[in-house]
Design a protein around this motif. Structure first.
Motif, PDB file in Angstrom:
ATOM      1  N   PRO A  40      47.923  29.763  44.822  1.00  9.79           N
ATOM      2  CA  PRO A  40      47.588  31.036  44.155  1.00  9.79           C
ATOM      3  C   PRO A  40      47.873  32.223  45.064  1.00  9.79           C
ATOM      4  N   PRO A  41      48.144  33.392  44.492  1.00 12.99           N
ATOM      5  CA  PRO A  41      48.225  34.611  45.309  1.00 12.99           C
ATOM      6  C   PRO A  41      46.918  34.840  46.054  1.00 12.99           C
ATOM      7  N   PHE A  42      46.976  35.620  47.132  1.00 14.00           N
ATOM      8  CA  PHE A  42      45.761  35.873  47.907  1.00 14.00           C
ATOM      9  C   PHE A  42      44.690  36.504  47.036  1.00 14.00           C
ATOM     10  N   TYR A  43      45.081  37.523  46.246  1.00 14.76           N
ATOM     11  CA  TYR A  43      44.139  38.128  45.315  1.00 14.76           C
ATOM     12  C   TYR A  43      44.901  38.655  44.108  1.00 14.76           C
ATOM     13  N   CYS A  44      44.134  38.994  43.075  1.00 16.79           N
ATOM     14  CA  CYS A  44      44.773  39.346  41.801  1.00 16.79           C
ATOM     15  C   CYS A  44      43.714  39.940  40.877  1.00 16.79           C
ATOM     16  N   SER A  45      44.128  40.891  40.042  1.00 14.16           N
ATOM     17  CA  SER A  45      43.261  41.343  38.960  1.00 14.16           C
ATOM     18  C   SER A  45      44.038  41.257  37.651  1.00 14.16           C
ATOM     19  N   VAL A  46      43.326  40.955  36.576  1.00 13.04           N
ATOM     20  CA  VAL A  46      43.958  40.768  35.272  1.00 13.04           C
ATOM     21  C   VAL A  46      43.224  41.608  34.235  1.00 13.04           C
ATOM     22  N   ASP A  47      43.973  42.481  33.558  1.00 10.07           N
ATOM     23  CA  ASP A  47      43.428  43.235  32.432  1.00 10.07           C
ATOM     24  C   ASP A  47      43.499  42.359  31.191  1.00 10.07           C
ATOM     25  N   GLY A 350      31.748  53.661  24.269  1.00  7.75           N
ATOM     26  CA  GLY A 350      33.182  53.829  24.500  1.00  7.75           C
ATOM     27  C   GLY A 350      33.913  52.521  24.284  1.00  7.75           C
ATOM     28  N   VAL A 351      35.183  52.609  23.941  1.00  8.78           N
ATOM     29  CA  VAL A 351      36.006  51.418  23.798  1.00  8.78           C
ATOM     30  C   VAL A 351      36.201  50.801  25.180  1.00  8.78           C
ATOM     31  N   ALA A 352      36.144  49.456  25.263  1.00  5.96           N
ATOM     32  CA  ALA A 352      36.151  48.795  26.568  1.00  5.96           C
ATOM     33  C   ALA A 352      37.085  47.597  26.590  1.00  5.96           C
ATOM     34  N   GLU A 353      37.541  47.268  27.804  1.00  5.63           N
ATOM     35  CA  GLU A 353      38.312  46.038  28.017  1.00  5.63           C
ATOM     36  C   GLU A 353      37.887  45.446  29.356  1.00  5.63           C
ATOM     37  N   PRO A 354      37.789  44.116  29.440  1.00  2.35           N
ATOM     38  CA  PRO A 354      37.392  43.497  30.703  1.00  2.35           C
ATOM     39  C   PRO A 354      38.557  43.388  31.677  1.00  2.35           C
ATOM     40  N   VAL A 355      38.242  43.556  32.953  1.00  2.00           N
ATOM     41  CA  VAL A 355      39.195  43.343  34.034  1.00  2.00           C
ATOM     42  C   VAL A 355      38.589  42.301  34.967  1.00  2.00           C
ATOM     43  N   VAL A 356      39.293  41.201  35.170  1.00  2.00           N
ATOM     44  CA  VAL A 356      38.790  40.084  35.960  1.00  2.00           C
ATOM     45  C   VAL A 356      39.448  40.102  37.337  1.00  2.00           C
ATOM     46  N   TYR A 357      38.644  39.937  38.378  1.00  2.62           N
ATOM     47  CA  TYR A 357      39.132  39.915  39.758  1.00  2.62           C
ATOM     48  C   TYR A 357      39.046  38.505  40.328  1.00  2.62           C
ATOM     49  N   MET A 358      40.095  38.128  41.044  1.00  7.85           N
ATOM     50  CA  MET A 358      40.154  36.805  41.661  1.00  7.85           C
ATOM     51  C   MET A 358      40.618  36.922  43.104  1.00  7.85           C
ATOM     52  N   ILE A 359      40.052  36.091  43.959  1.00 10.33           N
ATOM     53  CA  ILE A 359      40.528  35.890  45.319  1.00 10.33           C
ATOM     54  C   ILE A 359      40.792  34.408  45.464  1.00 10.33           C
ATOM     55  N   ASP A 360      41.976  34.069  45.988  1.00  8.40           N
ATOM     56  CA  ASP A 360      42.402  32.682  46.011  1.00  8.40           C
ATOM     57  C   ASP A 360      42.351  32.166  44.570  1.00  8.40           C
ATOM     58  N   ARG A 361      41.745  31.035  44.302  1.00  8.45           N
ATOM     59  CA  ARG A 361      41.713  30.509  42.928  1.00  8.45           C
ATOM     60  C   ARG A 361      40.376  30.748  42.251  1.00  8.45           C
ATOM     61  N   PHE A 367      34.912  44.000  35.895  1.00  7.58           N
ATOM     62  CA  PHE A 367      34.256  45.178  35.330  1.00  7.58           C
ATOM     63  C   PHE A 367      34.879  45.482  33.979  1.00  7.58           C
ATOM     64  N   TYR A 368      34.197  46.317  33.217  1.00 10.39           N
ATOM     65  CA  TYR A 368      34.782  46.837  31.984  1.00 10.39           C
ATOM     66  C   TYR A 368      35.403  48.194  32.265  1.00 10.39           C
ATOM     67  N   MET A 385      38.704  57.564  31.931  1.00 13.54           N
ATOM     68  CA  MET A 385      38.091  56.233  31.910  1.00 13.54           C
ATOM     69  C   MET A 385      36.985  56.157  32.963  1.00 13.54           C
ATOM     70  N   HIS A 386      36.051  55.231  32.747  1.00 11.12           N
ATOM     71  CA  HIS A 386      35.087  54.910  33.786  1.00 11.12           C
ATOM     72  C   HIS A 386      34.866  53.398  33.772  1.00 11.12           C
ATOM     73  N   PHE A 387      34.127  52.910  34.760  1.00 12.96           N
ATOM     74  CA  PHE A 387      34.020  51.469  34.948  1.00 12.96           C
ATOM     75  C   PHE A 387      32.568  51.028  34.916  1.00 12.96           C
ATOM     76  N   LYS A 388      32.351  49.870  34.335  1.00 15.28           N
ATOM     77  CA  LYS A 388      31.017  49.280  34.248  1.00 15.28           C
ATOM     78  C   LYS A 388      31.085  47.893  34.881  1.00 15.28           C
ATOM     79  N   PRO A 389      30.433  47.685  36.029  1.00 16.97           N
ATOM     80  CA  PRO A 389      30.545  46.390  36.698  1.00 16.97           C
ATOM     81  C   PRO A 389      29.985  45.253  35.858  1.00 16.97           C
ATOM     82  N   LEU A 390      30.607  44.101  36.005  1.00 13.24           N
ATOM     83  CA  LEU A 390      30.117  42.868  35.407  1.00 13.24           C
ATOM     84  C   LEU A 390      29.534  42.017  36.520  1.00 13.24           C
ATOM     85  N   ALA A 391      28.288  41.631  36.384  1.00 12.12           N
ATOM     86  CA  ALA A 391      27.682  40.812  37.430  1.00 12.12           C
ATOM     87  C   ALA A 391      28.153  39.366  37.360  1.00 12.12           C
TER      88      ALA A 391
END
Length: 436
Positions: A40-47, A350-361, A367-368, A385-391
């Motif tokens: 896997p890449p070292f890190y990655c974010s996916v919308d 507000g309209v929202a979409e999740p963004v997922v963060y990964m390190i390694d696998r 956050f939204y 836009m603004h961001f709402k963390p996902l725990a």
């Protein structure tokens, strides 16, 4: 925290989430096997976009710049995942050089750099931040809004000289004793690879230089994702379309000179035809749309939503100028046409979409992205836009089969599965470039 869903809890997405739950063991075993074959890449974010009938990635970033938006509760998981990644690349590493984007005024981005440096520090690394900016000619400390500070330092090459006349290792001009084992880029290299980063000797550059937007193309990523999605869909018995956005590419285009516009319009027509057929198959009454965006680049620039091919044939000069350039004023000559996936998630009205963060696998949080002035079929990566963390209370990896498919741990698990499929596609991409 799961957002309010404007869709009823029935239909394809609820069925998809249930299929993920029922096949958790097979999914995790399959992914584990994939990581044995593909680094896997070292890190990655996916919308991601959740339409209520489809859950799909719409963008994958190999230089994620929003670690400051993650919930602090996820930091231990970030550290653990980063430690795993570092051990694979350079298990005896002591020093790491972090190279950020060329920003000194974007304080939110700099808070991301500070958070990333803190995560790496907690893995046992001595982390220093080297700047590519020519005006940084001495250690420069910047104050951040959260009370922290960040010190940027000028880079230098040292050691024996290579064919390019430069020393073969990269370090800091302000500290000749600092000799990093690894160089972590948080700069997407949109404008190309600076000479100071090329032809390094026995230093790991992560992600590899070929992952930068000067070389990488979104169409290549989604071609790799399509292969991954089809194999995964066959594993759990679903229609791959439920997790895979349709896409197409056209040849060279020049928005300002209107060159290639007719090719663009024809491909939009074809793509809309395919989407309408799938909507009919699933009884979806929404109006399909296509997202036209630069095939390279980020920051939400060079993007437009199209519901009819005539819209691109009739672009105004202002619209053409807006589509013609992306980050750092670079011209757009290639675009990807992607199936528009509306979002039916909302947070803070507000309209929202999740963004997922990964390190390694590992999924380490997310956050939204929320926009109160945009609609469900619009680009949310835009000013305002603004961001709402996902725990991600369960680390996004512990679904609860006793609850409904849309319950928080199960919704987050679905995000994590699709996010990791995009991560796997990125691993395929890097292999195809000859870089890992």
């Amino acid at each position: 925290m799961v957002p309010h869903l404007a869709t009823a809890l029935t239909g394809p997405l609820l069925t998809l989430e249930r299929r993920f739950l029922d096949n958790e063991t097979a999914i995790e075993r399959w992914l584990r096997g994939q990581w044995l074959e593909h680094a896997p890449p070292f890190y990655c974010s996916v919308d991601l976009r959740n339409s209520g009938f489809k859950l799909a990635p719409v963008d994958t970033n190999l230089f994620p710049g929003g670690f400051n938006n993650l919930d602090p509760a996820m930091l231990p998981l970030c550290v653990q995942a980063a430690m795993s990644a570092i051990e694979k690349l350079c298990p005896e590493a002591k020093n790491l050089l972090l190279i950020p984007e060329n920003h000194t005024r974007n304080q939110y981005y700099l808070m991301n750099v500070a958070r990333l440096a803190a995560i790496l520090h907690h893995t046992g690394l001595n982390v220093r931040i080297g700047s590519l900016l020519p005006e940084i000619d001495r250690p420069t400390t910047l104050a951040l809004p959260d009370g922290q500070s960040l010190t940027l330092e000028p880079l230098r090459r040292f050691g024996s000289t290579g064919d390019d006349g430069l020393g073969r290792r990269l370090g800091l001009a302000s500290d000749p004793s600092f000799d990093p084992c690894a160089i972590l880029l948080n700069n997407d290299l949109s404008a190309g690879v600076p000479a100071i980063l090329e032809n390094l000797h026995e230093q790991f550059v992560i992600p590899p230089l070929a992952a930068g937007w000067h070389a990488r193309r979104k169409s290549q990523h989604f071609a790799a994702y399509r292969r991954v999605a089809r194999e995964f869909a066959a594993l759990i018995g679903i229609d791959p379309w439920l997790i895979d956005p349709e896409f197409a590419v056209c040849g060279k285009i020049d928005f300002q000179q209107r060159a290639g516009i007719e090719c663009l319009a024809e491909n939009i027509d074809k793509l809309l035809h395919h989407i309408r057929a799938k909507y009919t198959e699933y009884g979806i009454t929404a109006t399909p749309f296509v997202v036209v965006k630069a095939d390279a680049g980020t920051y939400g620039m060079g993007i437009m939503m199209v519901k009819d091919a005539s819209e691109v044939r009739e672009l105004s000069r202002r619209q053409r100028n807006k589509m013609a350039v992306v980050k750092e004023g670079l011209p757009v000559s290639e675009v990807i046409l992607q199936e528009g996936v509306p979002t039916f998630e909302s947070v803070d009205e507000g309209v929202a979409e999740p963004v997922v963060y990964m390190i390694d696998r590992y999924v380490v949080g997310g956050f939204y992205r929320v926009h109160t002035q945009r609609g469900p079929d619009e680009n949310l990566n835009a000013p305002g836009m603004h961001f709402k963390p996902l725990a991600f209370e369960t680390g996004c990896s512990l679904p609860d089969t006793t609850q409904n498919p849309d319950a928080p741990p199960n919704r987050f698990y679905a995000y994590g599965v699709v996010g990791r499929l995009a991560l796997l596609a990125a691993a395929h991409e890097l292999e195809e470039t000859g870089e890992t």
